[in-house]
Design a protein around this motif. Structure first.
Motif, PDB file in Angstrom:
ATOM      1  N   PRO B 141      -9.758  41.535  42.828  1.00 11.71           N
ATOM      2  CA  PRO B 141      -9.237  40.440  43.658  1.00 11.71           C
ATOM      3  C   PRO B 141      -9.367  40.635  45.178  1.00 11.71           C
ATOM      4  CG  PRO B 141      -7.553  41.245  42.122  1.00 11.71           C
ATOM      5  CD  PRO B 141      -8.703  42.172  42.033  1.00 11.71           C
ATOM      6  N   PHE B 142      -9.600  41.852  45.644  1.00 12.42           N
ATOM      7  CA  PHE B 142      -9.445  42.062  47.082  1.00 12.42           C
ATOM      8  C   PHE B 142     -10.665  42.597  47.836  1.00 12.42           C
ATOM      9  CE2 PHE B 142      -5.020  42.614  45.436  1.00 12.42           C
ATOM     10  CZ  PHE B 142      -4.514  41.464  46.015  1.00 12.42           C
ATOM     11  N   PHE B 195      -5.743  49.601  46.035  1.00  8.90           N
ATOM     12  CA  PHE B 195      -5.957  48.364  46.786  1.00  8.90           C
ATOM     13  C   PHE B 195      -5.244  48.381  48.131  1.00  8.90           C
ATOM     14  CE2 PHE B 195      -6.863  47.221  42.393  1.00  8.90           C
ATOM     15  CZ  PHE B 195      -8.131  46.694  42.562  1.00  8.90           C
ATOM     16  N   LYS B 212     -10.549  38.027  50.409  1.00  8.00           N
ATOM     17  CA  LYS B 212      -9.791  36.819  50.710  1.00  8.00           C
ATOM     18  C   LYS B 212     -10.148  36.193  52.054  1.00  8.00           C
ATOM     19  CE  LYS B 212      -5.529  38.139  50.119  1.00  8.00           C
ATOM     20  NZ  LYS B 212      -4.082  37.977  49.973  1.00  8.00           N
ATOM     21  N   CYS B 229       4.988  44.591  59.776  1.00  9.40           N
ATOM     22  CA  CYS B 229       5.029  44.173  58.370  1.00  9.40           C
ATOM     23  C   CYS B 229       6.440  43.762  57.965  1.00  9.40           C
ATOM     24  CB  CYS B 229       4.553  45.313  57.479  1.00  9.40           C
ATOM     25  SG  CYS B 229       4.493  44.876  55.740  1.00  9.40           S
ATOM     26  N   LEU B 240      -2.212  39.836  62.566  1.00  3.83           N
ATOM     27  CA  LEU B 240      -2.433  38.619  61.801  1.00  3.83           C
ATOM     28  C   LEU B 240      -3.625  37.940  62.447  1.00  3.83           C
ATOM     29  CD1 LEU B 240       1.242  37.308  61.530  1.00  3.83           C
ATOM     30  CD2 LEU B 240      -0.150  38.240  59.671  1.00  3.83           C
ATOM     31  N   VAL B 247      -2.974  31.768  58.933  1.00  7.43           N
ATOM     32  CA  VAL B 247      -3.212  33.210  58.848  1.00  7.43           C
ATOM     33  C   VAL B 247      -4.259  33.411  57.757  1.00  7.43           C
ATOM     34  CG1 VAL B 247      -2.200  35.441  58.274  1.00  7.43           C
ATOM     35  CG2 VAL B 247      -0.863  33.750  59.553  1.00  7.43           C
ATOM     36  N   LEU B 263      -2.573  50.786  55.854  1.00  9.57           N
ATOM     37  CA  LEU B 263      -1.630  49.815  55.299  1.00  9.57           C
ATOM     38  C   LEU B 263      -1.592  49.991  53.790  1.00  9.57           C
ATOM     39  CD1 LEU B 263      -2.753  46.644  57.307  1.00  9.57           C
ATOM     40  CD2 LEU B 263      -0.584  47.845  57.583  1.00  9.57           C
ATOM     41  N   CYS B 264      -0.627  49.323  53.140  1.00 10.59           N
ATOM     42  CA  CYS B 264      -0.631  49.328  51.684  1.00 10.59           C
ATOM     43  C   CYS B 264      -1.016  47.939  51.191  1.00 10.59           C
ATOM     44  CB  CYS B 264       0.727  49.757  51.121  1.00 10.59           C
ATOM     45  SG  CYS B 264       1.967  48.463  51.145  1.00 10.59           S
ATOM     46  N   ILE B 265      -1.116  47.790  49.900  1.00 10.52           N
ATOM     47  CA  ILE B 265      -1.563  46.512  49.322  1.00 10.52           C
ATOM     48  C   ILE B 265      -0.714  45.343  49.811  1.00 10.52           C
ATOM     49  CG2 ILE B 265      -0.208  46.982  47.212  1.00 10.52           C
ATOM     50  CD1 ILE B 265      -2.238  45.362  45.620  1.00 10.52           C
ATOM     51  N   LYS B 266       0.597  45.550  49.955  1.00 11.53           N
ATOM     52  CA  LYS B 266       1.458  44.435  50.338  1.00 11.53           C
ATOM     53  C   LYS B 266       1.202  44.025  51.785  1.00 11.53           C
ATOM     54  CE  LYS B 266       5.387  46.496  49.073  1.00 11.53           C
ATOM     55  NZ  LYS B 266       4.932  47.742  48.432  1.00 11.53           N
ATOM     56  N   TYR B 269      -2.705  42.757  51.984  1.00 11.41           N
ATOM     57  CA  TYR B 269      -3.156  41.627  51.170  1.00 11.41           C
ATOM     58  C   TYR B 269      -2.031  40.695  50.713  1.00 11.41           C
ATOM     59  CZ  TYR B 269      -7.477  44.343  50.981  1.00 11.41           C
ATOM     60  OH  TYR B 269      -8.605  45.034  51.304  1.00 11.41           O
ATOM     61  N   GLY B 270      -0.800  41.000  51.089  1.00 13.39           N
ATOM     62  CA  GLY B 270       0.320  40.210  50.554  1.00 13.39           C
ATOM     63  C   GLY B 270       0.749  39.066  51.444  1.00 13.39           C
ATOM     64  N   ASP B 272      -0.316  35.835  51.451  1.00  8.80           N
ATOM     65  CA  ASP B 272      -0.501  34.458  50.953  1.00  8.80           C
ATOM     66  C   ASP B 272       0.766  33.619  51.010  1.00  8.80           C
ATOM     67  OD1 ASP B 272      -3.263  34.754  49.051  1.00  8.80           O
ATOM     68  OD2 ASP B 272      -2.085  36.557  49.437  1.00  8.80           O
ATOM     69  N   PHE B 273       1.915  34.276  50.861  1.00  7.54           N
ATOM     70  CA  PHE B 273       3.163  33.508  50.797  1.00  7.54           C
ATOM     71  C   PHE B 273       3.380  32.669  52.051  1.00  7.54           C
ATOM     72  CE2 PHE B 273       4.538  37.184  53.177  1.00  7.54           C
ATOM     73  CZ  PHE B 273       5.514  36.692  54.022  1.00  7.54           C
TER      74      PHE B 273
END
Ligand code: SF4
Ligand code: SF4
Lengths: 538, 354
Positions: B141-142, B195, B212, B229, B240, B247, B263-266, B269-270, B272-273
């Protein structure tokens, strides 16, 4: 963190992340940083590459536990017994730092008397950890040049979480592993701004900067600044407000960005409490379990939609900056101002930097912090004045307790509020996984993350899986005395026989329906970490 | 051990430097840019790409600036005709086995190879040698990997193994066909990869890119907003990347005091919210058991009215607020102020224990 405040003076991590690579013995306790705090783990890995020794206290065989010089595979909720046992070994062998104990602490005799009750045999029996491992852990940490304790929610989310942090402070103090760079105690917290939220005083007993409500001097300062009389009466904790609501004695709550109806253990009670309120306002960016109970729901602004600051786990105050406009037109700080103004107390700020200026004027530990400075430098509190460089290491000469001495606390092992029995034979440990966050409302909106981790998984040891005749991918029912959920199984050697693991990121399989109502009597922190469950295919 | 400074000169200018510094460190401090491709501050110097070569007086061969430590009295020259010629050769060689499709490449404008080719006037047409024709790896996915754009600087492999210690990728294959790959060329899954995107963050070309953000805008079309973060309490900084009010990507802030670009996955890549269609977009009021949208004025008036009524009827001990460990310091401060000045109690708490 209340524990560290009692022992040392401030409820905050004592050192900085950047100092981690120079640690020579890491004592990792109840923390799984490769999952829950990946960037902290990168700093720790640097230390490991440079040859640091590693002691890990964790019931699960985590990434770090696999690489540890000593893995203390304690039974859940036996932390205090284990630490008392380690201290007892240190004192018996004469490995303690006598000079430090004499000059900088008080209450040592009580501690010594207490830990004597925790000889190796007793501790082996309570914790399940071998005596040799305990002695070796005691030796490595006490004899280190720079030993740092890093602990996580495995320590605080227990019914004796506060005492657990005190026990950790005892250990650091006995060895004098505090007050110097690359030593001390780093508490790794769950949410991004836990530290800032404690610092800035939305707490029932303290004004911003931990100034006590009961101090007439502090009240006077705030009365002068805010022009209103300050109540001298300590307020109610969130749990207490909810309990009273159930009793019909609490009527109105404003909830900003929290989801207690999902993240609180014993969510049944919380939901009942919320439904008993006459008026509930919830502001959040997404609909949650909690917004379902609200009379008014307000849209929140995400961190990308506003200016402000967060304070991280090492007391570093850092900016967030508005990148896009708030989706619904207003950020939370503006909404709070409008509510206050409409209720007859005018609150006007044109920008969050003005709020920070007010914070600085009323909160000594933030006294020197301003947006202007944060543009140019990175600051860790205490930063009392405009020319103060901030503080990377706490307690280099004095502890922030009366008299400047740290306090040893004599503590007893109490065990978990709920222990496994023949009906509920497994200990359920809950925690975080790297890919998801809290109630999942943010990470579940990332299609990529959902593709990787679409659902809750029950981690279970291969031995138990065989016993229960279940295999990877099977669906099982997990039930406790309070509730029942259905989840898929993942067989793994990370959980020890007798323990199973769940996260709490998915509302469909809400592990908090199972967890127990036992709480830390001091902070009210719910006991997420251990409760008794049974597992069945049907 | 004294930390006596060493005196050197760089292109004739005097510079003071510490004992353990490399020529590259010293040049950086002195504001002299030396080109690199395999260097990343987060990694041990590697000396693989041969672009950072410099001449040092009385040393017959050019030396790699990233792995050579300074010596007292050293006279360093970073832009001699000879080193420029050698660098141009290296670039020519790299481009001879490169797709040179900058027109559609995700990395354009943010590509170490492209900027050096531009600076040294190398167009990739010189030797049309044998080129790779390896399939694009778009299997997770990433992260997308286009091996044809890989210049074998080893940065992704080193960061994954030495910094993240995930051991996901290694240089596999031999000689001409060796590329960084997962064990047995398996797709990246949670079984083998975190990831975290550190490999993407360090790749100097378009070989490793964030899936993405593909096609969402060139580096120079983005407004980069530095922020912190909002997931865990580590407090990593990042940028960002905003385009047309959205974004569209997160990129590393290599100067960040906490995370130095990791960085970590969140965090990476987190995001989208932020633009999720499920966001609450307007105030909502419960009317006769149903939830209906309302204006801000209606909602805020109602809130002020109802809280005032409840306070009047049941007193300050019956009303309170929960603040959040997710909100800013300023917001937490204001919630505490609201309860103390308007609700007139101390019934305020944050779920900061969790
Ligand atoms: S995403 Fe992280 S773990 Fe995966 S290959 Fe890249 S650096 Fe390694
Ligand atoms: S990027 Fe990951 S480790 Fe860093 S603050 Fe965000 S969630 Fe925490």
């Amino acid at each position: 963190m209340a524990g560290l405040a009692t022992s040392l003076g401030a409820g905050a991590a004592t050192n900085s992340l950047a100092q981690m690579p120079d640690i020579d013995t890491i004592f990792l306790f109840g923390s799984n940083p490769t999952e829950a705090h990946p960037i902290v783990s990168i700093h720790l890995k640097k230390a490991l590459k440079k040859g640091a020794r590693l002691v890990v206290g964790d019931p699960r065989q985590t990434w770090m536990a696999k690489r540890a010089d000593v893995w203390l595979n304690l039974k859940p909720a036996t932390n205090i017994a284990l630490i008392n046992g380690i201290i007892n070994v240190i004192l018996e062998k004469g490995w303690e730092n006598k000079e430090f104990i004499n000059k900088r602490t008080e209450g040592f005799d009580e501690l010594r008397a207490k830990v004597r009750e925790y000889d190796l045999k007793t501790v082996e029996k309570i914790t399940g950890v071998s005596g040799n491992a305990i002695v070796e852990a005691a030796r490595l940490y006490s004899q280190a040049k720079n030993g740092m304790i890093v602990y996580g929610l495995g320590v605080t989310e227990h019914n004796s979480g506060t005492e657990n942090s005190m026990a950790i402070a005892n250990l650091a103090l006995v060895c004098g592993q505090i007050g110097r760079p690359s030593t001390g105690i780093m508490a790794l917290r769950g949410q991004n701004n836990v530290q800032g939220a404690s610092d800035l005083g939305p707490l029932p007993a303290t004004f911003p900067g931990y100034q006590s409500i009961t101090s007439a001097e502090a009240r006077e300062k705030f009365e002068k600044a805010w022009g209103v009389r300050m109540s001298p009466e300590i307020g109610l904790k969130s749990v207490e407000m909810l309990e009273r609501a159930c009793e019909g004695k609490f009527k109105g709550i404003f909830i900003l960005g929290e989801d207690p109806a999902q993240t609180d253990p014993n969510v049944h009670e919380v939901r009942k409490a919320l439904d008993s309120l006459e008026f509930l306002v919830v502001q959040d960016i997404f609909h949650t379990e909690t917004t379902k109970h609200a009379h008014v729901i307000l849209p929140g602004a995400s961190f990308a939609e506003k200016d402000g600051t967060f304070t991280n786990g090492e007391r570093r105050v850092q900016r967030i900056r508005k990148a896009v406009e708030p989706l619904a037109g207003r950020a939370e700080w503006q909404v709070i101002c409008e509510i206050a103004t409409r209720m007859g107390y005018p609150m006007h700020y044109t920008h969050p930097s003005e709020i920070m200026d007010e914070i600085a004027s009323l909160t000594p530990i933030y006294g020197g912090i301003s947006y202007e400075r944060l543009e140019k430098e990175s600051l860790q509190w205490p930063c009392p004045t405009k020319d103060h460089p901030g503080t990377t290491t706490l307690y280099t000469d004095l502890f922030s307790r009366p008299g400047g001495l740290a306090k040893f606390m004599a503590l007893d092992h109490k065990g978990s509020g709920e222990v496994p029995d023949s009906e509920y034979p497994y200990v359920l440990v809950t925690g975080r996984i790297r890919e998801h966050y809290n109630n999942g409302s943010m990470t579940r909106r990332s299609p990529g993350i959902m593709e990787l981790v679409p659902e809750e998984l029950l981690e279970i040891n291969a031995e138990d899986a065989v016993k229960l005749k279940i295999k990877n991918g099977d669906k099982v029912f997990v039930s406790s005395r309070r509730g029942k959920i259905r989840v898929k199984v993942r067989v793994t050697d990370r959980s020890q026989p007798g323990n199973v693991f769940l996260s709490f990121h998915f509302p469909e399989a809400l592990s908090n329906l199972l967890t127990s109502e036992h709480k830390d009597p001091i902070t009210g922190t719910p006991e997420y970490k251990a409760c008794a469950v049974k597992i069945a295919k049907k | 051990m004294s930390d006596k400074k060493l005196k050197i000169t760089i292109n004739g200018k005097k510079a003071l430097c510490g004992k353990h510094e490399t020529i590259l460190d010293a040049a950086k401090k002195a504001g002299v840019r030396i080109p690199t491709l395999c260097y990343d501050e987060r990694l041990e110097p590697y000396g693989g790409c041969r672009l950072c070569i410099v001449e040092v007086k009385d040393v017959p061969r050019p030396l790699p600036a990233c792995t050579t430590r300074v010596k007292d009295g050293m006279e360093v020259f970073t832009e001699t005709e000879e080193v420029r010629r050698l660098r141009k050769n290296v670039l020519t060689l790299l481009l001879s086995n490169h797709p040179n499709d900058c027109m559609t490449c995700e990395a354009t404008g943010n590509c170490g190879l492209q900027s050096l080719a531009y600076e040294y006037g190398v167009d990739g047409k010189r030797y049309a040698g044998e080129t790779w024709d390896l399939p694009i790896r778009d299997d997770n996915p990433f992260i997308i990997f286009e091996p044809n754009k890989c210049i074998l600087c080893g940065r992704c492999v080193r960061i994954c193994n030495d910094v993240v210690m995930a051991g996901t990728i290694e240089l596999s294959g031999r000689g001409f066909d060796s590329v960084p790959d997962t064990a047995f060329g398996k797709p990246r899954t949670l079984e083998n990869c975190e990831f975290c995107g550190q490999c993407v963050s360090t790749c100097p070309t378009g070989a490793l890119v964030d899936k993405k953000g593909r096609g969402k805008g060139r580096a120079y079309e983005m407004t980069k907003v530095k922020t912190t973060c909002s997931y865990c309490g580590t407090g990593c900084n990042f940028f960002l990347n905003v385009r047309d009010g959205k974004v569209v990507k997160v990129t590393s802030d290599f100067e960040a005091p906490v995370n130095q670009g990791n960085l970590c996955i969140k965090g990476r890549y987190g995001y989208d919210f932020i633009h999720s269609s499920e966001r609450i977009t307007s105030p909502i009021i419960k009317k006769g058991g149903r939830y209906v949208e309302a204006t801000w004025d209606e909602a805020l008036d109602l809130i002020a009215k109802r809280f005032s009524e409840v306070l009047a009827q049941h007193g300050p001990s019956s009303v309170g607020a929960f603040s959040s460990a997710r909100c800013t310091n300023e917001e937490n401060f204001l919630v505490s102020k609201l309860v103390r000045t308007v609700f007139k109690s101390n019934n305020v708490d944050c779920c900061a224990r969790v």
